[in-house]
Design a protein around this motif. Sequence first.
Motif, PDB file in Angstrom:
ATOM      1  N   GLN A  30     -15.502 -65.751 -38.235  1.00 37.42           N
ATOM      2  CA  GLN A  30     -14.193 -66.065 -37.650  1.00 37.42           C
ATOM      3  C   GLN A  30     -13.932 -65.223 -36.394  1.00 37.42           C
ATOM      4  O   GLN A  30     -13.349 -65.708 -35.415  1.00 37.42           O
ATOM      5  N   LEU A  31     -14.347 -63.971 -36.411  1.00 33.62           N
ATOM      6  CA  LEU A  31     -14.209 -63.129 -35.225  1.00 33.62           C
ATOM      7  C   LEU A  31     -15.000 -63.717 -34.063  1.00 33.62           C
ATOM      8  O   LEU A  31     -14.513 -63.787 -32.926  1.00 33.62           O
ATOM      9  N   LEU A  32     -16.220 -64.159 -34.365  1.00 35.06           N
ATOM     10  CA  LEU A  32     -17.066 -64.742 -33.331  1.00 35.06           C
ATOM     11  C   LEU A  32     -16.477 -66.046 -32.802  1.00 35.06           C
ATOM     12  O   LEU A  32     -16.450 -66.281 -31.587  1.00 35.06           O
ATOM     13  N   ALA A  33     -15.983 -66.886 -33.704  1.00 33.47           N
ATOM     14  CA  ALA A  33     -15.387 -68.167 -33.285  1.00 33.47           C
ATOM     15  C   ALA A  33     -14.151 -67.933 -32.428  1.00 33.47           C
ATOM     16  O   ALA A  33     -13.908 -68.641 -31.445  1.00 33.47           O
ATOM     17  N   ARG A  34     -13.373 -66.915 -32.782  1.00 38.37           N
ATOM     18  CA  ARG A  34     -12.163 -66.617 -32.014  1.00 38.37           C
ATOM     19  C   ARG A  34     -12.528 -66.132 -30.611  1.00 38.37           C
ATOM     20  O   ARG A  34     -11.912 -66.517 -29.618  1.00 38.37           O
ATOM     21  N   PHE A  35     -13.543 -65.296 -30.516  1.00 34.21           N
ATOM     22  CA  PHE A  35     -13.942 -64.782 -29.208  1.00 34.21           C
ATOM     23  C   PHE A  35     -14.638 -65.845 -28.356  1.00 34.21           C
ATOM     24  O   PHE A  35     -14.307 -66.037 -27.186  1.00 34.21           O
ATOM     25  N   ALA A  36     -15.602 -66.545 -28.960  1.00 33.55           N
ATOM     26  CA  ALA A  36     -16.425 -67.469 -28.176  1.00 33.55           C
ATOM     27  C   ALA A  36     -15.693 -68.760 -27.825  1.00 33.55           C
ATOM     28  O   ALA A  36     -15.860 -69.307 -26.743  1.00 33.55           O
ATOM     29  N   ARG A  37     -14.857 -69.270 -28.761  1.00 34.62           N
ATOM     30  CA  ARG A  37     -14.241 -70.592 -28.546  1.00 34.62           C
ATOM     31  C   ARG A  37     -12.730 -70.588 -28.753  1.00 34.62           C
ATOM     32  O   ARG A  37     -12.103 -71.647 -28.669  1.00 34.62           O
ATOM     33  N   ASN A  38     -12.161 -69.414 -29.053  1.00 34.03           N
ATOM     34  CA  ASN A  38     -10.738 -69.293 -29.383  1.00 34.03           C
ATOM     35  C   ASN A  38     -10.365 -70.247 -30.514  1.00 34.03           C
ATOM     36  O   ASN A  38      -9.362 -70.952 -30.460  1.00 34.03           O
ATOM     37  N   PHE A 146     -14.242 -41.962 -40.481  1.00 32.72           N
ATOM     38  CA  PHE A 146     -15.632 -42.409 -40.608  1.00 32.72           C
ATOM     39  C   PHE A 146     -16.226 -42.663 -39.220  1.00 32.72           C
ATOM     40  O   PHE A 146     -17.354 -42.255 -38.915  1.00 32.72           O
ATOM     41  N   ALA A 147     -15.460 -43.342 -38.367  1.00 35.79           N
ATOM     42  CA  ALA A 147     -15.937 -43.660 -37.022  1.00 35.79           C
ATOM     43  C   ALA A 147     -16.208 -42.390 -36.219  1.00 35.79           C
ATOM     44  O   ALA A 147     -17.226 -42.273 -35.526  1.00 35.79           O
ATOM     45  N   GLN A 148     -15.309 -41.426 -36.344  1.00 35.55           N
ATOM     46  CA  GLN A 148     -15.483 -40.179 -35.601  1.00 35.55           C
ATOM     47  C   GLN A 148     -16.710 -39.427 -36.084  1.00 35.55           C
ATOM     48  O   GLN A 148     -17.496 -38.900 -35.289  1.00 35.55           O
ATOM     49  N   ARG A 149     -16.882 -39.407 -37.394  1.00 41.62           N
ATOM     50  CA  ARG A 149     -18.017 -38.693 -37.982  1.00 41.62           C
ATOM     51  C   ARG A 149     -19.346 -39.303 -37.545  1.00 41.62           C
ATOM     52  O   ARG A 149     -20.339 -38.603 -37.322  1.00 41.62           O
ATOM     53  N   GLU A 150     -19.362 -40.629 -37.424  1.00 40.77           N
ATOM     54  CA  GLU A 150     -20.609 -41.344 -37.123  1.00 40.77           C
ATOM     55  C   GLU A 150     -20.738 -41.721 -35.643  1.00 40.77           C
ATOM     56  O   GLU A 150     -21.668 -42.442 -35.271  1.00 40.77           O
ATOM     57  N   ASN A 151     -19.814 -41.268 -34.816  1.00 38.58           N
ATOM     58  CA  ASN A 151     -19.861 -41.577 -33.377  1.00 38.58           C
ATOM     59  C   ASN A 151     -19.768 -43.069 -33.078  1.00 38.58           C
ATOM     60  O   ASN A 151     -20.585 -43.632 -32.335  1.00 38.58           O
ATOM     61  N   LEU A 152     -18.785 -43.717 -33.653  1.00 33.95           N
ATOM     62  CA  LEU A 152     -18.601 -45.159 -33.468  1.00 33.95           C
ATOM     63  C   LEU A 152     -17.287 -45.422 -32.731  1.00 33.95           C
ATOM     64  O   LEU A 152     -16.343 -44.641 -32.829  1.00 33.95           O
ATOM     65  N   PHE A 153     -17.238 -46.553 -32.039  1.00 38.62           N
ATOM     66  CA  PHE A 153     -15.945 -47.057 -31.595  1.00 38.62           C
ATOM     67  C   PHE A 153     -15.247 -47.623 -32.833  1.00 38.62           C
ATOM     68  O   PHE A 153     -15.903 -47.985 -33.813  1.00 38.62           O
ATOM     69  N   PHE A 154     -13.921 -47.744 -32.774  1.00 44.24           N
ATOM     70  CA  PHE A 154     -13.196 -48.312 -33.919  1.00 44.24           C
ATOM     71  C   PHE A 154     -11.994 -49.114 -33.455  1.00 44.24           C
ATOM     72  O   PHE A 154     -11.291 -48.713 -32.530  1.00 44.24           O
ATOM     73  N   MET A 155     -11.775 -50.260 -34.104  1.00 51.15           N
ATOM     74  CA  MET A 155     -10.574 -51.045 -33.826  1.00 51.15           C
ATOM     75  C   MET A 155     -10.271 -51.943 -35.029  1.00 51.15           C
ATOM     76  O   MET A 155     -11.184 -52.357 -35.737  1.00 51.15           O
ATOM     77  N   GLU A 156      -8.983 -52.193 -35.244  1.00 49.18           N
ATOM     78  CA  GLU A 156      -8.583 -53.154 -36.267  1.00 49.18           C
ATOM     79  C   GLU A 156      -8.219 -54.474 -35.595  1.00 49.18           C
ATOM     80  O   GLU A 156      -7.631 -54.483 -34.508  1.00 49.18           O
ATOM     81  N   THR A 157      -8.599 -55.567 -36.245  1.00 47.17           N
ATOM     82  CA  THR A 157      -8.441 -56.891 -35.645  1.00 47.17           C
ATOM     83  C   THR A 157      -7.866 -57.887 -36.646  1.00 47.17           C
ATOM     84  O   THR A 157      -7.881 -57.660 -37.859  1.00 47.17           O
ATOM     85  N   SER A 158      -7.396 -58.991 -36.103  1.00 49.87           N
ATOM     86  CA  SER A 158      -7.063 -60.156 -36.915  1.00 49.87           C
ATOM     87  C   SER A 158      -7.631 -61.382 -36.211  1.00 49.87           C
ATOM     88  O   SER A 158      -7.137 -61.766 -35.146  1.00 49.87           O
ATOM     89  N   ALA A 159      -8.670 -61.976 -36.803  1.00 52.93           N
ATOM     90  CA  ALA A 159      -9.224 -63.198 -36.231  1.00 52.93           C
ATOM     91  C   ALA A 159      -8.200 -64.328 -36.345  1.00 52.93           C
ATOM     92  O   ALA A 159      -8.094 -65.180 -35.469  1.00 52.93           O
ATOM     93  N   LEU A 160      -7.424 -64.319 -37.426  1.00 56.73           N
ATOM     94  CA  LEU A 160      -6.418 -65.360 -37.645  1.00 56.73           C
ATOM     95  C   LEU A 160      -5.387 -65.366 -36.520  1.00 56.73           C
ATOM     96  O   LEU A 160      -5.077 -66.411 -35.941  1.00 56.73           O
ATOM     97  N   GLU A 161      -4.856 -64.194 -36.199  1.00 55.04           N
ATOM     98  CA  GLU A 161      -3.799 -64.096 -35.195  1.00 55.04           C
ATOM     99  C   GLU A 161      -4.314 -63.687 -33.812  1.00 55.04           C
ATOM    100  O   GLU A 161      -3.534 -63.470 -32.896  1.00 55.04           O
ATOM    101  N   ALA A 162      -5.634 -63.588 -33.686  1.00 50.28           N
ATOM    102  CA  ALA A 162      -6.287 -63.213 -32.420  1.00 50.28           C
ATOM    103  C   ALA A 162      -5.887 -61.816 -31.944  1.00 50.28           C
ATOM    104  O   ALA A 162      -5.956 -61.505 -30.760  1.00 50.28           O
ATOM    105  N   THR A 163      -5.497 -60.955 -32.855  1.00 51.60           N
ATOM    106  CA  THR A 163      -5.082 -59.601 -32.500  1.00 51.60           C
ATOM    107  C   THR A 163      -6.306 -58.723 -32.223  1.00 51.60           C
ATOM    108  O   THR A 163      -7.168 -58.562 -33.091  1.00 51.60           O
TER     109      THR A 163
END
Length: 224
Positions: A30-38, A146-163
């Motif tokens: 769903q994340l991919l569908a939202r990004f690639a085709r909205n 967890f992200a800080q410990r492992e050197n990751l970027f982090f973000m919360e999303t909603s594929a449903l609401e395109a957030t």
Amino acid sequence: MSNLYGDFNQKIDYVFKVVLIGDSAVGKTQLLARFARNEFSVDSKATIGVEFQTKTLVIDQKIVKAQIWDTAGQERYRAVTSAYYRGAVGAMLVYDMTKRQSFDHMARWLEELRDHADKNIVIMLIGNKCDLGSLRAVPTEDAQEFAQRENLFFMETSALEATNVETTFLTILTEIYRIISKKTLTANGEDSSGNSGLLKGTTIIVHGQEQNSGCGKGGCCLSS
């Protein structure tokens, strides 16, 4: 990054392969569908094997083709791993913030990723389904830690609401571009500073998308 999705009759400057990984039913497709085709499909079926979508965009006046790979999270498809990760320059670790187990499995997915992928791959941790704030089972602080410990970027999303979906993909693709373009400069002898183009912990500040009240703040947790 003006004219992000413009006329692409010009040549492609870069092709970036990014892989989506995580448990089944966390919303990778769903994340991919939202990004690639909205698009968002309420009755989405489980992914079988491997699929990928492409999207072309402009970063720093360069035309970048993003090739986003999506795989089934079920155990029986884990045999695809080495081919799936080959050539990937970015990875998105996706969990469902309403399912604690999907977050607890992130360490295992990260270990597998690091076993198979290039050591300089850009990795982003994504807590999906933040529109379901009342069902939250993973505090934002746990994921940030967890992200800080492992050197990751982090973000919360909603594929449903395109957030934060577009912001998330643009963040990882921009960071990949920053690294790859610096490597290209080094290879061409144009970078006299001796930088190798590896991760330096640069923070990317992203603006322009409102966050749903159920979403915690995202951001960059890379450290040098």
